[in-house]
Scaffold this motif. Sequence first.
Motif, short mmCIF file in Angstrom:
data_model
loop_
_atom_site.label_atom_id
_atom_site.label_comp_id
_atom_site.label_asym_id
_atom_site.label_seq_id
_atom_site.Cartn_x
_atom_site.Cartn_y
_atom_site.Cartn_z
N HIS A 66 0.84 -1.20 0.00
CA HIS A 66 0.00 0.00 0.00
C HIS A 66 0.88 1.26 0.00
CE1 HIS A 66 -3.48 2.55 0.78
NE2 HIS A 66 -2.75 3.15 1.71
N ALA A 67 1.92 1.26 0.83
CA ALA A 67 2.81 2.43 0.89
C ALA A 67 3.51 2.66 -0.45
CB ALA A 67 3.84 2.24 2.00
N LEU A 68 3.92 1.58 -1.10
CA LEU A 68 4.55 1.72 -2.42
C LEU A 68 3.55 2.21 -3.47
CD1 LEU A 68 6.83 -1.44 -2.58
CD2 LEU A 68 7.55 0.94 -2.26
N SER A 69 2.30 1.77 -3.37
CA SER A 69 1.29 2.20 -4.35
C SER A 69 1.06 3.70 -4.29
CB SER A 69 -0.03 1.45 -4.14
OG SER A 69 -0.72 1.93 -3.01
N ARG A 70 1.28 4.32 -3.14
CA ARG A 70 1.11 5.77 -3.00
C ARG A 70 2.15 6.54 -3.81
NH1 ARG A 70 -3.89 6.02 -1.88
NH2 ARG A 70 -3.84 3.85 -2.35
N LEU A 71 3.22 5.87 -4.24
CA LEU A 71 4.25 6.51 -5.05
C LEU A 71 3.94 6.49 -6.55
CD1 LEU A 71 7.36 5.05 -3.18
CD2 LEU A 71 6.59 7.44 -3.14
N VAL A 72 2.91 5.74 -6.95
CA VAL A 72 2.56 5.61 -8.37
C VAL A 72 2.25 6.96 -9.02
CG1 VAL A 72 0.83 4.68 -9.96
CG2 VAL A 72 1.90 3.19 -8.28
N PRO A 73 1.47 7.84 -8.40
CA PRO A 73 1.22 9.14 -9.06
C PRO A 73 2.51 9.92 -9.33
CG PRO A 73 -0.38 8.79 -7.32
CD PRO A 73 0.63 7.69 -7.19
N HIS A 74 3.49 9.83 -8.41
CA HIS A 74 4.77 10.50 -8.61
C HIS A 74 5.53 9.87 -9.79
CE1 HIS A 74 4.37 12.85 -4.94
NE2 HIS A 74 3.98 11.74 -4.33
N LEU A 78 6.68 12.09 -12.95
CA LEU A 78 8.11 12.24 -13.19
C LEU A 78 8.57 11.60 -14.50
CD1 LEU A 78 9.39 11.70 -9.54
CD2 LEU A 78 9.65 13.78 -10.90
N THR A 79 7.86 10.57 -14.96
CA THR A 79 8.21 9.93 -16.23
C THR A 79 7.34 10.45 -17.38
OG1 THR A 79 6.74 8.06 -15.77
CG2 THR A 79 9.07 7.81 -15.17
N GLU A 80 6.50 11.43 -17.07
CA GLU A 80 5.61 12.07 -18.05
C GLU A 80 4.72 11.06 -18.77
OE1 GLU A 80 8.07 14.51 -20.56
OE2 GLU A 80 8.76 15.73 -18.88
N GLN A 81 4.20 10.10 -18.00
CA GLN A 81 3.29 9.10 -18.54
C GLN A 81 1.84 9.58 -18.52
OE1 GLN A 81 4.10 5.85 -19.84
NE2 GLN A 81 6.02 7.00 -19.95
N LEU A 82 1.49 10.35 -17.51
CA LEU A 82 0.12 10.86 -17.36
C LEU A 82 0.17 12.34 -17.01
CD1 LEU A 82 -1.59 8.05 -15.23
CD2 LEU A 82 -1.82 8.42 -17.68
N ALA A 83 -0.88 13.04 -17.36
CA ALA A 83 -1.04 14.43 -16.95
C ALA A 83 -1.91 14.45 -15.69
CB ALA A 83 -1.70 15.24 -18.06
N GLU A 84 -1.68 15.44 -14.86
CA GLU A 84 -2.43 15.54 -13.61
C GLU A 84 -3.89 15.88 -13.88
OE1 GLU A 84 -1.98 17.75 -9.29
OE2 GLU A 84 -0.82 18.45 -10.99
N THR A 85 -4.79 15.19 -13.16
CA THR A 85 -6.24 15.42 -13.26
C THR A 85 -6.76 15.77 -11.87
OG1 THR A 85 -6.69 13.08 -12.87
CG2 THR A 85 -6.47 13.77 -15.17
N PRO A 86 -8.03 16.22 -11.76
CA PRO A 86 -8.55 16.58 -10.44
C PRO A 86 -8.55 15.42 -9.43
CG PRO A 86 -9.95 17.50 -12.14
CD PRO A 86 -8.95 16.62 -12.84
#
Length: 198
Positions: A66-74, A78-86
């Motif tokens: 779970h703690a590692l999954s919280r790093l997925v948005p970062h 950082l790798t420019e795979q997704l753009a930030e959404t609401p």
Amino acid sequence: MSQLLPIVGPAAELGSEATPSIITIQKARVKDQQLSCEFTEQRTSHAPPRAFALTCTEQVHADLTHALSRLVPHLCLLTEQLAETPDFWPDDSEELPVLFDSFTITGFSMGRHHGGVTLVGQRELTGGRVLNLTTPYQSFDDEQVSYSYTDLLEVTLAVALAEVEAALRGKCIAYRQLDLFKQPGSANLLLVPSPPQA
């Protein structure tokens, strides 16, 4: 869950009131639900650090995944795979939004004196193939602020580091393998009455 160990590496005989050693994580990786880690350990703050590389045979605890999954948005930013959404940043108790389903964090590598981090992860592509992702090194003391969420990354990573340390000290999934053969004296023995003697 087993009791957490005060010392992880080879230890001299310790009393029951041993203070926990000081562990500094350098690299951590989870593969097939097993933790591999490079770290140093000091018995006291004045003792020289001892370097270790360890692969745990037990499956990691759900708190670590779970703690590692919280790093997925970062990883995604950082790798420019997704753009930030609401709905990009979930609460700690929430599951990750659906847009992160194809991403996983497999590990991280800490910078010198924990001054930054490199995240390592994967993205599952539509054909079932896997794209390995490694972020550029992100310094926590970046004066030019190349990443807007450095403070949040540092806080989220601190939780993951605490879970990795707990795993090194023995926190893992508690499972018990059943015996292949019933042992004498077990509660499941079939009792057969003997005929009365004359």
